[in-house]
Design a protein around this motif. Structure first.
Motif, PDB file in Angstrom:
ATOM      1  N   LYS A 296      -5.522   3.507   4.546  1.00 52.96           N
ATOM      2  CA  LYS A 296      -5.342   3.329   5.989  1.00 52.96           C
ATOM      3  C   LYS A 296      -4.281   2.277   6.274  1.00 52.96           C
ATOM      4  CE  LYS A 296      -7.821   2.128  10.234  1.00 52.96           C
ATOM      5  NZ  LYS A 296      -9.119   1.662  10.814  1.00 52.96           N
ATOM      6  N   MET A 297      -4.311   1.180   5.519  1.00 57.65           N
ATOM      7  CA  MET A 297      -3.323   0.117   5.735  1.00 57.65           C
ATOM      8  C   MET A 297      -1.905   0.608   5.450  1.00 57.65           C
ATOM      9  SD  MET A 297      -4.938  -2.495   6.915  1.00 57.65           S
ATOM     10  CE  MET A 297      -5.900  -1.233   7.782  1.00 57.65           C
ATOM     11  N   GLN A 298      -1.741   1.391   4.386  1.00 55.87           N
ATOM     12  CA  GLN A 298      -0.417   1.927   4.083  1.00 55.87           C
ATOM     13  C   GLN A 298       0.052   2.863   5.200  1.00 55.87           C
ATOM     14  OE1 GLN A 298       0.307   4.956   0.972  1.00 55.87           O
ATOM     15  NE2 GLN A 298       1.726   3.492   0.049  1.00 55.87           N
ATOM     16  N   ASP A 299      -0.865   3.680   5.714  1.00 53.83           N
ATOM     17  CA  ASP A 299      -0.524   4.586   6.815  1.00 53.83           C
ATOM     18  C   ASP A 299      -0.075   3.813   8.050  1.00 53.83           C
ATOM     19  OD1 ASP A 299      -1.089   6.773   5.275  1.00 53.83           O
ATOM     20  OD2 ASP A 299      -3.082   7.117   6.127  1.00 53.83           O
ATOM     21  N   GLU A 300      -0.588   2.595   8.192  1.00 54.71           N
ATOM     22  CA  GLU A 300      -0.221   1.751   9.338  1.00 54.71           C
ATOM     23  C   GLU A 300       1.043   0.943   9.073  1.00 54.71           C
ATOM     24  OE1 GLU A 300      -3.579  -0.645  10.379  1.00 54.71           O
ATOM     25  OE2 GLU A 300      -4.819   1.081  10.973  1.00 54.71           O
ATOM     26  N   GLY A 301       1.643   1.140   7.905  1.00 50.97           N
ATOM     27  CA  GLY A 301       2.894   0.474   7.580  1.00 50.97           C
ATOM     28  C   GLY A 301       2.752  -0.913   6.983  1.00 50.97           C
ATOM     29  N   LYS A 302       1.549  -1.271   6.546  1.00 51.65           N
ATOM     30  CA  LYS A 302       1.334  -2.584   5.952  1.00 51.65           C
ATOM     31  C   LYS A 302       1.915  -2.640   4.538  1.00 51.65           C
ATOM     32  CE  LYS A 302      -1.280  -4.021   9.425  1.00 51.65           C
ATOM     33  NZ  LYS A 302      -0.843  -5.081  10.357  1.00 51.65           N
ATOM     34  N   VAL A 303       2.178  -3.868   4.070  1.00 49.08           N
ATOM     35  CA  VAL A 303       2.646  -4.102   2.704  1.00 49.08           C
ATOM     36  C   VAL A 303       1.757  -5.162   2.070  1.00 49.08           C
ATOM     37  CG1 VAL A 303       5.031  -3.426   3.171  1.00 49.08           C
ATOM     38  CG2 VAL A 303       4.328  -5.813   3.502  1.00 49.08           C
ATOM     39  N   ALA A 304       1.872  -5.303   0.743  1.00 49.07           N
ATOM     40  CA  ALA A 304       0.979  -6.196   0.006  1.00 49.07           C
ATOM     41  C   ALA A 304       1.013  -7.621   0.534  1.00 49.07           C
ATOM     42  CB  ALA A 304       1.320  -6.163  -1.480  1.00 49.07           C
ATOM     43  N   THR A 305       2.198  -8.104   0.933  1.00 47.31           N
ATOM     44  CA  THR A 305       2.329  -9.492   1.376  1.00 47.31           C
ATOM     45  C   THR A 305       1.631  -9.748   2.711  1.00 47.31           C
ATOM     46  OG1 THR A 305       4.496  -8.898   2.296  1.00 47.31           O
ATOM     47  CG2 THR A 305       4.461  -9.940   0.115  1.00 47.31           C
ATOM     48  N   ASP A 306       1.130  -8.711   3.357  1.00 51.43           N
ATOM     49  CA  ASP A 306       0.366  -8.896   4.591  1.00 51.43           C
ATOM     50  C   ASP A 306      -1.053  -9.361   4.310  1.00 51.43           C
ATOM     51  OD1 ASP A 306       2.426  -8.081   6.305  1.00 51.43           O
ATOM     52  OD2 ASP A 306       1.900  -5.963   6.082  1.00 51.43           O
ATOM     53  N   PHE A 307      -1.450  -9.385   3.026  1.00 47.29           N
ATOM     54  CA  PHE A 307      -2.834  -9.689   2.672  1.00 47.29           C
ATOM     55  C   PHE A 307      -2.898 -10.773   1.602  1.00 47.29           C
ATOM     56  CE2 PHE A 307      -2.353  -5.120   3.557  1.00 47.29           C
ATOM     57  CZ  PHE A 307      -3.064  -5.050   4.756  1.00 47.29           C
ATOM     58  N   GLU A 308      -4.094 -11.314   1.438  1.00 52.19           N
ATOM     59  CA  GLU A 308      -4.334 -12.332   0.417  1.00 52.19           C
ATOM     60  C   GLU A 308      -5.599 -11.984  -0.362  1.00 52.19           C
ATOM     61  OE1 GLU A 308      -4.586 -16.099   2.358  1.00 52.19           O
ATOM     62  OE2 GLU A 308      -2.443 -16.200   2.841  1.00 52.19           O
ATOM     63  N   GLY A 309      -5.760 -12.632  -1.508  1.00 46.79           N
ATOM     64  CA  GLY A 309      -6.986 -12.494  -2.280  1.00 46.79           C
ATOM     65  C   GLY A 309      -7.271 -11.073  -2.722  1.00 46.79           C
ATOM     66  N   ARG A 310      -8.546 -10.679  -2.610  1.00 45.91           N
ATOM     67  CA  ARG A 310      -8.978  -9.360  -3.071  1.00 45.91           C
ATOM     68  C   ARG A 310      -8.270  -8.240  -2.314  1.00 45.91           C
ATOM     69  NH1 ARG A 310     -10.275  -6.064  -7.109  1.00 45.91           N
ATOM     70  NH2 ARG A 310     -11.641  -4.372  -6.460  1.00 45.91           N
ATOM     71  N   LYS A 311      -8.053  -8.430  -1.015  1.00 42.70           N
ATOM     72  CA  LYS A 311      -7.387  -7.385  -0.239  1.00 42.70           C
ATOM     73  C   LYS A 311      -5.980  -7.113  -0.774  1.00 42.70           C
ATOM     74  CE  LYS A 311      -9.853  -7.591   4.156  1.00 42.70           C
ATOM     75  NZ  LYS A 311      -9.736  -7.774   5.627  1.00 42.70           N
ATOM     76  N   ARG A 312      -5.277  -8.170  -1.105  1.00 40.69           N
ATOM     77  CA  ARG A 312      -3.940  -7.976  -1.654  1.00 40.69           C
ATOM     78  C   ARG A 312      -4.012  -7.271  -3.000  1.00 40.69           C
ATOM     79  NH1 ARG A 312       1.089 -12.262  -1.764  1.00 40.69           N
ATOM     80  NH2 ARG A 312       2.501 -11.015  -3.047  1.00 40.69           N
ATOM     81  N   GLN A 313      -4.979  -7.660  -3.822  1.00 43.05           N
ATOM     82  CA  GLN A 313      -5.139  -7.037  -5.140  1.00 43.05           C
ATOM     83  C   GLN A 313      -5.420  -5.542  -5.001  1.00 43.05           C
ATOM     84  OE1 GLN A 313      -8.543  -8.446  -7.348  1.00 43.05           O
ATOM     85  NE2 GLN A 313      -7.758  -7.698  -9.304  1.00 43.05           N
ATOM     86  N   VAL A 314      -6.321  -5.189  -4.093  1.00 40.30           N
ATOM     87  CA  VAL A 314      -6.670  -3.784  -3.882  1.00 40.30           C
ATOM     88  C   VAL A 314      -5.473  -3.004  -3.365  1.00 40.30           C
ATOM     89  CG1 VAL A 314      -8.021  -2.215  -2.428  1.00 40.30           C
ATOM     90  CG2 VAL A 314      -9.132  -4.162  -3.538  1.00 40.30           C
ATOM     91  N   PHE A 315      -4.753  -3.591  -2.419  1.00 36.93           N
ATOM     92  CA  PHE A 315      -3.585  -2.900  -1.869  1.00 36.93           C
ATOM     93  C   PHE A 315      -2.549  -2.653  -2.958  1.00 36.93           C
ATOM     94  CE2 PHE A 315       0.377  -2.204   0.305  1.00 36.93           C
ATOM     95  CZ  PHE A 315       0.016  -1.446   1.417  1.00 36.93           C
TER      96      PHE A 315
END
Length: 263
Positions: A216-235
């Motif tokens: 869902k995040m990729q579909d919304e145009g997000k990138v890894a640097t938009d997140f931290e911790g576990r969320k960034r790892q999962v992305f």
């Protein structure tokens, strides 16, 4: 999600496709997992002949037990359901005996796991040809179009994909509505291709809920640097697998010859 309406939509789609293809029913492999349980239930509801095939290759006993429980329940509920078991373990072992030794076995386990899936695909198409059935795929949206978690020309070798537009969470929702056994609903997802108890999450490094979020995040145009911790790892896990497995998701590339070279 309007669960009952989605179920009716898929069942009607299956019936219409089979009618247009002039085929008599469906065949699919039953693994003891949620995806094949849902797909077989949907095929059964069409009223068309539905052949459930068990294809064990050094299978973990609890996977076999769940598969058999589900098939028995389906046969009680639907007169159009039949089943057969083909033990491919001797075939797989003979294949291993015939291939030459490898100097580098870094990818041996993965290659043999994919071979298992392709032996199963070959067997399903044997029955499909024998009975004029369509091979029904069991991949969901996250596997088929997110991380590419399937074997090309293995479980990815099918005639039609009834649940490939459903996220894993939606698969569970429909499966509950169709009374799939609790043993399957509660089992950790696994592809069962390695002959041990490793789960999909063990292999991928993230749960399906996490992968759905990343998709869902990729579909919304997000990138890894938009997140931290576990969320960034999962992305990052999702993004890496999505990029690496595009060859599974896109049509086979065709080398187009310029007309000038054909003169």
């Amino acid at each position: 999600m309007q669960t009952e309406k989605v179920i009716d939509h898929i069942v009607n789609w299956l019936k219409e496709y089979a009618a247009n293809a002039k085929m008599d029913g469906f065949v699919l492999g039953i693994s003891g997992g949620i995806d094949s349980a849902l797909t077989s239930s949907l095929c059964a509801k069409t009223g068309l002949r539905t052949l459930c095939v068990e294809l064990p290759i050094h299978q973990h006993p609890n996977q076999v037990t769940r598969a058999q429980e589900h098939i028995a329940q389906l046969k009680q509920r639907f007169a159009n359901v039949t089943d057969v078991q083909v033990d491919l373990t001797p075939v797989f072992e003979e294949f291993k005996n015939q291939i030459p030794p490898t100097q580098d076995d870094s990818f041996l386990d993965l290659s043999l796991a994919n071979t298992r899936a392709r032996l199963r695909m070959t067997t399903l198409y044997f029955f499909a040809g024998l009975h004029r059935y369509l091979v029904a795929g069991t991949g969901n949206k996250v596997e088929d179009f997110g991380v590419g978690f399937f074997t090309k020309y293995g479980d990815g070798g099918v005639d039609l994909s009834p649940i490939a537009d459903l996220l894993k969470s939606e698969v569970y929702e429909l499966a509950r509505a169709l009374d799939v056994p609790e043993s399957i609903l509660n089992a950790a997802p696994t592809d069962g291709l390695f002959g041990d108890s490793r789960t999909d999450e063990d292999q991928i490094g993230a749960s399906y809920d996490e992968l759905e979020w990343a998709m869902k995040m990729q579909d919304e145009g997000k990138v890894a640097t938009d997140f931290e911790g576990r969320k960034r790892q999962v992305f990052e896990i999702y993004y890496r697998l999505n990029r690496a497995n595009q060859h599974k998701m896109k049509p086979i590339p065709v080398c187009t010859i310029p007309p000038s070279l054909k003169k």
